[in-house]
Write an enzyme that holds these catalytic residues in place. Structure first.
Site, short mmCIF file in Angstrom:
data_model
loop_
_atom_site.label_atom_id
_atom_site.label_comp_id
_atom_site.label_asym_id
_atom_site.label_seq_id
_atom_site.Cartn_x
_atom_site.Cartn_y
_atom_site.Cartn_z
CG ASP A 1 -1.97 1.41 1.53
OD1 ASP A 1 -2.82 1.06 0.11
OD2 ASP A 1 -1.76 1.80 2.08
CD GLU B 1 15.90 -14.97 4.79
OE1 GLU B 1 14.67 -15.71 5.19
OE2 GLU B 1 15.86 -14.03 4.65
C1 NOJ Z 1 -4.63 2.44 -0.60
C2 NOJ Z 1 -5.62 2.37 -1.09
O1 NOJ Z 1 -5.90 1.44 -1.93
C3 NOJ Z 1 -6.85 2.94 0.02
O2 NOJ Z 1 -8.14 1.87 -0.12
C4 NOJ Z 1 -6.32 3.21 1.29
O3 NOJ Z 1 -7.45 4.43 1.83
C5 NOJ Z 1 -4.56 4.48 1.37
N1 NOJ Z 1 -4.39 3.76 0.37
C6 NOJ Z 1 -3.87 4.33 2.67
O4 NOJ Z 1 -4.58 3.18 3.23
#
Ligand code: NOJ
Length: 593
Positions: free
Chosen positions: A235, A287
């Site tokens: 993310d 790994e």
């Molecule tokens: C990207 C994620 O896809 C989204 O849904 C989220 O709100 C933000 N990052 C923050 O984690």
């Protein structure tokens, strides 16, 4: 190379192929399932509710996995199911190594993994390393500790500006609207320091200059790798490291994290030190053997920089968001595809195509507009211009067919195989995306693309679950688009996806390459050759003549309208309808003889 020398295009194509792009690079010879994989995104809270609380759960995923396997996908990516107060639908994690009771237990996770293994599906999980929940034990410890303590150093705390520290430390804005800083009350009750949160106030950013943060995430990686996951979608992978000194930045930082291009000079994005983190993670994955992967959710500008994320010792995949944002503008699509394949090939990496996810308006809805495209994170409400659902679904089928013919990997978002539209008539008091509240309703947020899935036409809540009402209301059209009804209709969107995915595998398109078929590239059409397949998209308003060749599949071979009545095959003679795509088998020898 793109076109096997033993084959030839029909007469009108002969001599007009431009390419090849993605010539076989030594790195391509390294076997890697992800290079051509089709990966299906499951958004757990909206997938299938088995315990009847109105929110999807892991048991629901396990129960329906056979239907995903039936689509002929390679893997599933699960959005977060970890312990979380759910202020950002699970992207606010309070315990990275446990399942939120809303979704089940670790035993449910193990059962889901066992079923996936039985079905030959790999499971990728989401990793959220930029920030956690303010309820995470480490952030609670930081609040309880004093300024300058080791506990505070796990996060980005600073004194405020102004005489009494009453001004935020810099001018950065949160992606969800409002300032990216919140002030705390110190344990002694006085107004205190500020902490950085690029997203909601409940999502404090970690301090990746602190080794302890690195160690903690390495532990988290191993925790899930030990449980058999095939890898991680990372993310906001571009945001972990911030520029030293946190310099002021006037550029735009208020979009959804998948929206737009932050600019190469943004001090909170794309810092060089990020790459060492991913190199280290790649070592850890190695790994566990060669098959575990990392996929970057990274907004990178300019596009060729994406290659830095997928160098041989870094991540395996990086979402191609410029492609997602290209709409059906054939010139833009062509530019992005050419630039992507050229840049990524220079490091031996495939491109990773995507049209929809849980952060953007579904492509069946986006393509229901002419001209107007809602900005990501803004959503669509009942007072906005309305999309044409039937047109959108038909163009979405064509866009997916065009994308799935490209060399590289591809991600599908749950429900796109049903041609689902966004939910539009969501009452304000049911909207849950923090964007809605943080912008005072100015931006509706991403709830529209997160509406729970329809499984069975005749069941309550279209078969999402037979208990409480789904956490977001389903549009009326969902019952008619339910999976069981589509499965029974040969002309359905679902069966088109099945045929496309099976054909894509049989033809090896994901591992192929691309040459532009200039004879068919116009202001409104785009065409390429991948192996022996000619892929043609008609994004214009007039039908066009089909090139010679055997029609393998065309996107118009599906129901014309909302219902599941039998197909109105578009002008199936030798013309391709507006908003239609086709895969044709071609043979160059025909042209040369
Ligand atoms: C990207 C994620 O896809 C989204 O849904 C989220 O709100 C933000 N990052 C923050 O984690």
């Amino acid at each position: 190379m793109s076109v096997d020398s033993a084959l030839a295009a029909p007469a009108e194509l002969a001599g007009t192929l431009t390419g090849p792009l993605t010539p076989v690079h030594p790195e391509d010879l390294v076997p890697g399932w992800w290079r051509s994989a089709v990966i299906y995104q499951v958004y757990p809270r909206s997938f299938r509710d088995l315990n009847g609380d109105g929110i999807g759960d892991l048991a629901g995923i396990t129960a329906e996995l056979p239907k995903l396997a039936d689509l002929d996908i390679d893997a599933v990516w699960l959005s977060p199911f970890y312990r979380s107060p759910q202020r950002d639908a699970g992207y606010d994690v309070s315990d990275y190594c446990d399942v939120d009771p809303l979704f089940g237990t670790l035993a449910d996770f193990n059962a889901m993994m066992a079923e996936a293994t039985r079905l030959g599906l790999r499971m990728i999980v989401d990793l959220v390393p930029n920030h956690c929940s303010d309820q995470h034990v480490a952030f609670q410890a930081a609040l309880a500790a004093s300024a300058g303590s080791p506990e505070r150093d796990h996060f980005i705390f600073r004194d405020g500006l102004g005489t009494f520290g009453e001004e935020p430390p810099n001018n950065w804005q949160s992606h969800f609207g409002g300032p990216a800083w919140s002030r705390i009350t110190e344990p002694d009750g006085t107004p205190g320091q500020w902490y950085l949160h690029l997203f909601d106030t409940s999502q404090p950013d970690f301090n990746w200059d602190n080794d302890a943060v690195h160690e903690e995430f390495e532990r988290v990686l191993r925790f899930w790798l030990d449980r058999g996951v095939a890898g991680f979608r990372v993310d906001v992978a571009h945001a972990l490291v911030k520029a030293p000194g946190l310099p002021e930045w006037g550029g735009r930082a208020d979009g959804n994290s998948c929206d737009g291009y932050p600019g190469h000079d943004a001090p909170m994005f794309g810092q060089p030190a990020l790459h060492n983190i991913y190199r280290r993670w790649r070592q850890i994955l190695s790994e566990y053997g060669p098959d575990r992967i990392l996929c970057a959710e990274a907004n990178v500008d300019p596009l060729p920089r994406l290659a830095d994320w997928v160098r041989p010792d870094e991540m395996h995949q990086a979402f191609n968001f410029p492609y997602l944002h290209a709409g059906l503008d054939v010139h833009r699509m062509r530019g992005i595809i050419t630039e992507s394949l050229t840049a990524l090939d220079s490091v031996g990496a495939p491109s990773t195509w995507v049209l929809s996810n849980h952060d953007v308006v579904r492509h069946a809805t986006r393509f229901g507009y002419d001209g107007h495209a809602p900005r990501d994170g803004d959503g669509i409400g009942s007072f906005d211009p309305q999309p044409d659902e039937v047109l959108g679904r038909s163009r979405a089928a064509a866009a997916s067919m065009f994308m799935l013919g490209l060399p590289g990997g591809a991600y599908l978002y749950q429900g796109e195989e049903l041609g689902l539209p966004d939910g539009i008539n969501i009452p304000d008091n049911q909207r849950q995306d923090p964007t809605f509240a943080r912008t005072g309703g100015e931006r509706l947020g991403r709830d529209g693309c997160r509406v729970p899935l329809p499984w069975r036409t005749a069941e309550p809540h279209a078969g999402f679950g037979d208990g409480a009402a789904p956490w977001l209301p389903q549009p009326e059209s969902f019952a008619g688009l339910a999976r069981d009804a589509q499965a029974a209709s040969p002309a359905s969107h679902l069966n088109l996806y099945r045929r496309m995915l099976a054909e894509r595998r049989a033809l090896g398109l994901g591992r192929g390459s691309l040459a532009w078929a200039e004879a068919w590239c116009t202001d409104t059409c785009l065409a390429y050759v991948n192996g022996t397949t000619l892929v043609l998209l008609n994004a214009g308003r007039e039908s066009v003549e089909l090139p010679a060749g055997r029609v393998l599949i065309r996107s118009g071979q599906r129901e014309a309208g909302d219902g599941l009545e039998s197909a109105e095959l578009p002008d199936s003679g030798h013309r391709l309808s507006p908003g239609e795509a086709v895969w044709l088998e071609i043979n160059l020898e025909d042209a040369e003889s």
